[in-house]
Scaffold this active site. Structure first.
Site, PDB file in Angstrom:
ATOM      1  N   GLU A  51       0.808  -1.205  -0.068  1.00  0.00           N
ATOM      2  CA  GLU A  51      -0.067   0.120  -0.115  1.00  0.00           C
ATOM      3  C   GLU A  51       0.839   1.091  -0.172  1.00  0.00           C
ATOM      4  OE1 GLU A  51      -3.019   0.221  -0.659  1.00  0.00           O
ATOM      5  OE2 GLU A  51      -3.639  -1.720  -0.466  1.00  0.00           O
ATOM      6  N   CYS A 214     -19.528  -1.581 -17.705  1.00  0.00           N
ATOM      7  CA  CYS A 214     -19.874  -1.092 -16.172  1.00  0.00           C
ATOM      8  C   CYS A 214     -20.893  -1.642 -15.345  1.00  0.00           C
ATOM      9  CB  CYS A 214     -19.708   0.270 -15.921  1.00  0.00           C
ATOM     10  SG  CYS A 214     -19.710   0.888 -14.559  1.00  0.00           S
ATOM     11  N   SER A 315       7.384  15.949 -11.026  1.00  0.00           N
ATOM     12  CA  SER A 315       5.942  16.159 -10.846  1.00  0.00           C
ATOM     13  C   SER A 315       5.787  17.748 -11.093  1.00  0.00           C
ATOM     14  CB  SER A 315       5.406  15.852  -9.614  1.00  0.00           C
ATOM     15  OG  SER A 315       5.836  14.386  -9.272  1.00  0.00           O
TER      16      SER A 315
END
Length: 377
Positions: A51, A214, A315
């Site tokens: 994670e 979906c 970034s």
DNA sequence: GAGTCGTGGCA
DNA sequence: TTGCCAAGACT
């Protein structure tokens, strides 16, 4: 705003997930590779590592890094006992390197606390460095199947479209947390949260969502409105500055090259690099390199031929690295703007963690050195 | 609360 | 090619 009756929403997503979800994610399986039952705990260490790696990073990118780190450090004790150098070696190329330092620090804190180290609460996980609410909830639902809603980029996008939220999710995070909690199936939180992320990653994608596939199409306000790809609304991002960086690959008489370890904080913190710095207006790149090495290392060099020029986008800035081979002239290198400096043989460079742009410089250097050893035939 | 913090894939 | 973007956290 009202998502409507919840139970059909949950069951339709879980049904879809059985057939179309990802069921081969290693940290979500038992050690023998089979799927865990409801409520069955998984190895929290593997989930935690995953994670953290998954923050702002896609699953396919994380997988090889996760396997390598878990092979080197199979449990929290092994990670805690490792050096930061060895952790960064396994993290190099993955980006956002503060994550690695915080993961390492968190492991040491948990081991120092003793006993069963694994928190069972949101607050317990969020007390660890680098763990916010989103990651804490992901860990608890993944590892222990506890009913915590998640709110990563996938969920924000899916939910924003489901209710056709008119503004940027970042401005209404409390509202989005409530929506995620509302739709969450409290009886199968692990499966439901994973299904929600799989839907976002594979069907409800940022551009050109596959609405025909979906399970929530009939309940989706953005689909009904006709342009789901327009959501979620995002804030306009400021233009990123462009800078030219002069870099010196400095060699001494023995052919060793000079590298430095960047400061712990800030961009690429803790990683190694070839020294250099920003070109000033009107300055020749050779002068930039001479000046930067004088200011940051207190050495004098003769700037030689260009090794490589490469561009790299971060970034929030774009850089062009102009790299020149240099000959060391005088001065013992001092870490005036870094943690430490070191002369290393070219073949030793592979034992230091470098960011991606520097890895390309190393490749060019080794190629050049091999070519010069083998004169043209 | 707006800025900072990586990288590779993709249209 | 250029720009956009991803399973966010921290200051």
């Amino acid at each position: 705003m009202d998502p409507g009756p919840i139970e059909p929403l949950r069951s339709s997503l879980l049904d879809w997930w059985e057939d179309h979800g990802r069921h081969d994610i290693p940290w979500k399986l038992r050690p023998d590779g089979s799927r865990p039952g409801p409520g069955e705990p998984l190895d929290p260490f593997g989930v935690w590592v995953a994670e953290v790696m998954l923050q702002q990073t896609q699953l396919a990118v994380v997988l090889p890094y996760w396997h390598r780190l878990m092979a080197a450090f199979p449990d929290v004790g092994a990670l805690a006992a490792a050096s930061e150098h060895d952790v960064l070696m396994l993290w190099q190329g993955l980006g956002y390197y503060a994550r690695a330092r915080r993961l390492h620090g968190g492991a040491q804190r948990l081991v120092a606390a003793g006993g069963d180290p694994w928190p069972r609460t949101l607050e317990g996980w969020m007390a660890l460095p680098g763990i916010g609410r989103s990651t804490a909830a992901s860990i608890l639902s993944s590892a222990f199947d506890l009913p915590h809603p998640i709110l990563d980029g996938n969920v924000q996008r899916v939910v924003a479209r489901l209710v056709a939220h008119p503004g940027p999710p970042k401005r209404d995070m409390a509202h989005f947390w409530r929506l995620s909690e509302t739709v969450l199936d409290p009886h199968r939180p692990r499966a439901f949260n994973q299904a929600l992320m799989d839907l976002g990653a594979g069907v409800c994608t940022p551009r050109q969502p596959c609405c025909g596939a979906c399970p929530w199409r009939g309940r989706c306000a953005a689909y009904a409105a006709g342009d789901p790809g327009r959501l979620p609304v995002k804030d306009t991002s400021p233009p990123v500055p462009f800078q030219v960086i002069g870099v010196g690959v400095v060699r001494d008489k023995d052919g060793r090259v000079l590298i430095d370890q960047r400061l712990q904080e800030g961009l690429l913190g803790g990683l190694w690099e070839f020294p250099g710095g920003k070109q000033e207006p009107g300055e020749a790149i050779e002068a930039t390199i001479q000046r930067e090495l004088r200011e940051e290392l207190a050495i004098e060099v003769a700037v030689g031929e260009e090794l490589i020029t490469l561009e790299h986008a971060y970034s929030h800035k774009r850089l062009r690295f102009v790299v020149h081979l240099c000959r060391w002239r005088s001065g013992e290198p001092q870490p005036l703007a870094s943690q430490q400096v070191r002369w290393v043989a070219p073949e030793e460079l592979s034992s230091y963690p470098f960011p991606a742009a520097n890895a390309r410089i190393i490749s060019a250097l080794l190629l050049r050195l091999r070519a010069s050893q083998r004169p043209a035939e």
